[in-house]
Design an enzyme around this catalytic site. Structure first.
Site, PDB file in Angstrom:
ATOM      1  CB  ALA A 117      -0.927  -0.012   1.206  1.00  0.00           C
ATOM      2  CG  HIS A 118      -1.236   4.919   0.614  1.00  0.00           C
ATOM      3  ND1 HIS A 118      -2.039   6.011   0.688  1.00  0.00           N
ATOM      4  CD2 HIS A 118      -1.718   4.047   1.527  1.00  0.00           C
ATOM      5  CE1 HIS A 118      -2.967   5.812   1.594  1.00  0.00           C
ATOM      6  NE2 HIS A 118      -2.795   4.634   2.120  1.00  0.00           N
ATOM      7  CG  ASN A 119       2.700   7.290   2.132  1.00  0.00           C
ATOM      8  OD1 ASN A 119       1.652   7.343   1.498  1.00  0.00           O
ATOM      9  ND2 ASN A 119       3.545   8.298   2.184  1.00  0.00           N
TER      10      ASN A 119
END
Lengths: 338, 338, 338
Positions: free
Chosen positions: A237-239
């Site tokens: 997922a993001h980050n």
């Protein structure tokens, strides 16, 4: 064709048996026939070694079993197999040299020497592809993405804009890099999308499996460290930040903003909650659900990663107490204490 | 358009009610209207049958309920529905006949009669496609792969080199067949890739879901038996062997070198560890984590597939012991035994 | 470039500190430098706020901490960030205007104004694309599919025939919509495919993640309501119905014919059995296995979603009974009752 002695030399091993036998191919223990070399790395298959029809078996230095053919003793049979495979296996497939006439490259694309680009690839504005990087048919590389040297993208890889990819990175068919992170604000009208304006940064020597998805950061960067190995159908997922040399088996899911250390191993289908940290060298068992930080070097397993063992301990403690109560005289003890 | 009596004849069923009613379409119990036929296979939906606006309902021979329209009694409503769907449903979509001018075929490709190849497909050196096989737009078939007769690949299917595929195989959009297995040797410098030089062999009458991934063998073969049905997003690792007529629901993951028998059913999101064996006819519950061999014909469930039920048994045993201790006179019994 | 005061006005916030400072970019708390604005939504990162090098931080109205720069107080920092991102972030990427000359459109395709279609897209017979809808490279849209206005398909999206998609729908790379449901009848010869002749209907304002798979209905419709948000690698089986504004994290799997209500949240890797119903507003924890109906507004977790908590309650109840038995005089009580 090699003699067994020649192969043994290439893998730094010692022949036990006839070193003059000709080796033409390699195969599994049960499938190999005369002229083949095979190997035994997992002791579970010792019985298969005893019955192999191969002309030679690569075995570990401390292996005690027997097999009906010559043996090559090596320190690491897996590593020796890799050498033999490069000598006797099929030649790896490459896209044809150069840029296929149907590939569509924006005029601003920069290509290193000996880049190969297959049919129907689309390479957008400002993309840089390093020397000797190969893209098979139907890959998409979004604008201003930079790819290092000696990379290989199998067919149908999709990389979105502004992604940074290091050297010697392998990406398998259908993988998606740089898709939007999953982020919304709840308003009265429903979910409102939070712009995902960050990027994905991938180090050197990374391998990314088929149909993997790696989301771009909300802002800043989703980071995949050097030497990271990602199996098929994994979601990052993001980050998220993944430390160097971490490996994760297929269908793992890592939620937003979590940090996974270096040299971590994540078992298949394991899930990590968001905003947690997995310490360097930790091992997470297959299908585990990790909801809290994990200490460096520790092993966690289960779902949620803790409660089931805790319940087991409580059951064990009760069983002891029950047994004590059931012992002859248990009640008397109770009375005397009153 | 058919009369109900005509349809009943086609499905080998018996009309109860007006056989002359005209049937023009088919729909679900709650969505069907006048002129539609619907069906009831799952007793859970009996109430919906009682309220349907359809002109006819296909029901099982032992169904006891009522519905406000004609009925067709059959042995197997699911199977009867399939026949009706082929008569009244929309015509299945096909790629246009022949090879689309934008498809890129290596000169060495061999095509059977009436092969259909959609736009932007790429077919590499030495590929063989059997008679009447259809590829929709944007499929990739790697070098020396052989595909049998009457197969159908939906758009964006990726098949890598040297794969062998039988007859009547359906592959859905985005599926990847023959990607590298996930294998590395740990060296001081990090993970070193083990060449994945084997292949994937797929039998006849197999169906492979959307975005499925099936890895090629390290050496030798990853094998999918005849009649195997694989739902979306399933992962099958290198050197796995799947027996004939086994079915697996979506998001199942099977780790490397495991063997799954014939007629096995794997529930959704189940995970199998590597190097294990699942016996013929076994059933593995959804989300199960299977870490050991499973006996033929058995049913396993839970994660890990054993401990939770075992814990339950211990809790039940303790509850009985506790109740005995709590019975009036329980303590006395203890005393008299001393 | 904006002054901090200008940005604060745009997000409806209040400046604490120097409103004249120039803001040129935005970044995360730990990555931001002079000239950047950052934000603090999750209190877990308060320490990072205290050490940020940014020129300004967006914080919530009730935040009590301190940071070494100006602050903008807002009601919802996440929402404020979205506004700032649209002002200072990179311009979103679009396909070039018009229809790329390599896109293949059937003559019967209907395009709204300002539709953009990237290279190597294939649009089949009878498709309708609404005004301002954009398709990136390599998308496939099957026959008679209708797509609303202002939609965006990233590269390699595959949509099969007769799908209905609303307005403002975003579909990420590699997603598959309308693949066949997984349905077979067991015959003596093996599994016989049940025709999947239904469709997928998708509402307005839906977002569908990378490599997601959504199966068409056996007959009738698989329905995704308005405002639904679906993360990467999710599987939605045939005839599923998802209510408005429901959100599901990555790798969720929903089995055939289940109904998920409105405003439901499904955690990552959760699995839903077939033919069940999840009530409006329910929350399903990550990795949960849901096998029964879930009440509106309830929270369920674990695998299977019930037994583990139930086992816990039984263990707690036994612990109380054990403690009572172990109390001094417990045995005597038992005796007096006899």
């Amino acid at each position: 064709m090699f003699t067994l002695a020649e192969l043994a030399e290439r893998v730094g091993g010692t022949v036990e048996g006839d070193g003059t036998v000709a080796i033409r191919g390699l195969a599994g223990l049960t499938e190999a026939g005369p002229g083949d070399i095979t190997f035994l790395a997992n002791p579970k298959y010792a019985a298969a070694a005893a019955g192999t029809r191969a002309s030679a078996v690569i075995v570990g230095q401390d292996w005690k079993g027997t097999c009906p053919c010559a043996q090559v003793r090596v320190k690491n049979p897996d590593a020796a197999f890799s050498v033999v495979a490069s000598l006797l296996g099929p030649r790896p497939v490459e896209p044809a040299p150069g840029v296929h006439p149907t590939a569509i490259l924006h005029p601003t694309v920069t290509l290193g020497v000996n880049v190969r680009i297959g049919p129907y690839c689309v390479i957008e504005e400002g993309v840089v592809l390093g020397a000797r990087t190969s893209l098979f048919a139907g890959c998409y590389v979004g604008s201003f993405t930079e790819v290092g040297e000696d990379c290989r993208f199998y067919p149908h890889v999709s990389v979105r804009e502004r992604t940074q990819i290091g050297h010697r990175v392998i990406v398998h068919n259908g993988a998606v890099i740089g898709s939007d992170g999953f982020g919304y604000v709840r308003e009265a009208s429903g979910w409102v999308k939070i712009p995902q304006i960050g990027v994905v940064v991938i180090g050197n020597d990374v391998e990314i499996g088929a149909n993997v998805t790696i989301d771009r950061a909300r802002f800043g960067r989703t980071v995949i460290g050097n030497g990271v190995k990602i199996d098929n159908l994994v979601q990052i997922a993001h980050n998220v930040q993944i430390g160097d040399h971490t490996a994760m088996a297929s269908q793992v899911g890592i939620s937003g903003s979590s940090r996974v250390g270096r040299n971590v191993m994540l078992g298949g289908q394991a899930g990590l909650a968001g905003h947690i940290s997995i310490g360097d060298g930790a091992i997470v068992g297959a299908q585990s659900g990790v909801t809290k930080d994990v200490e460096p070097g520790s092993f966690v397993s289960g779902y949620p990663a803790m409660p089931l063992p805790e319940l087991k301990e409580r059951v064990q403690a009760m069983e002891k107490r029950l047994s004590r109560l059931e012992e002859p005289g248990a009640a008397r003890t109770g009375e005397s204490a009153s």
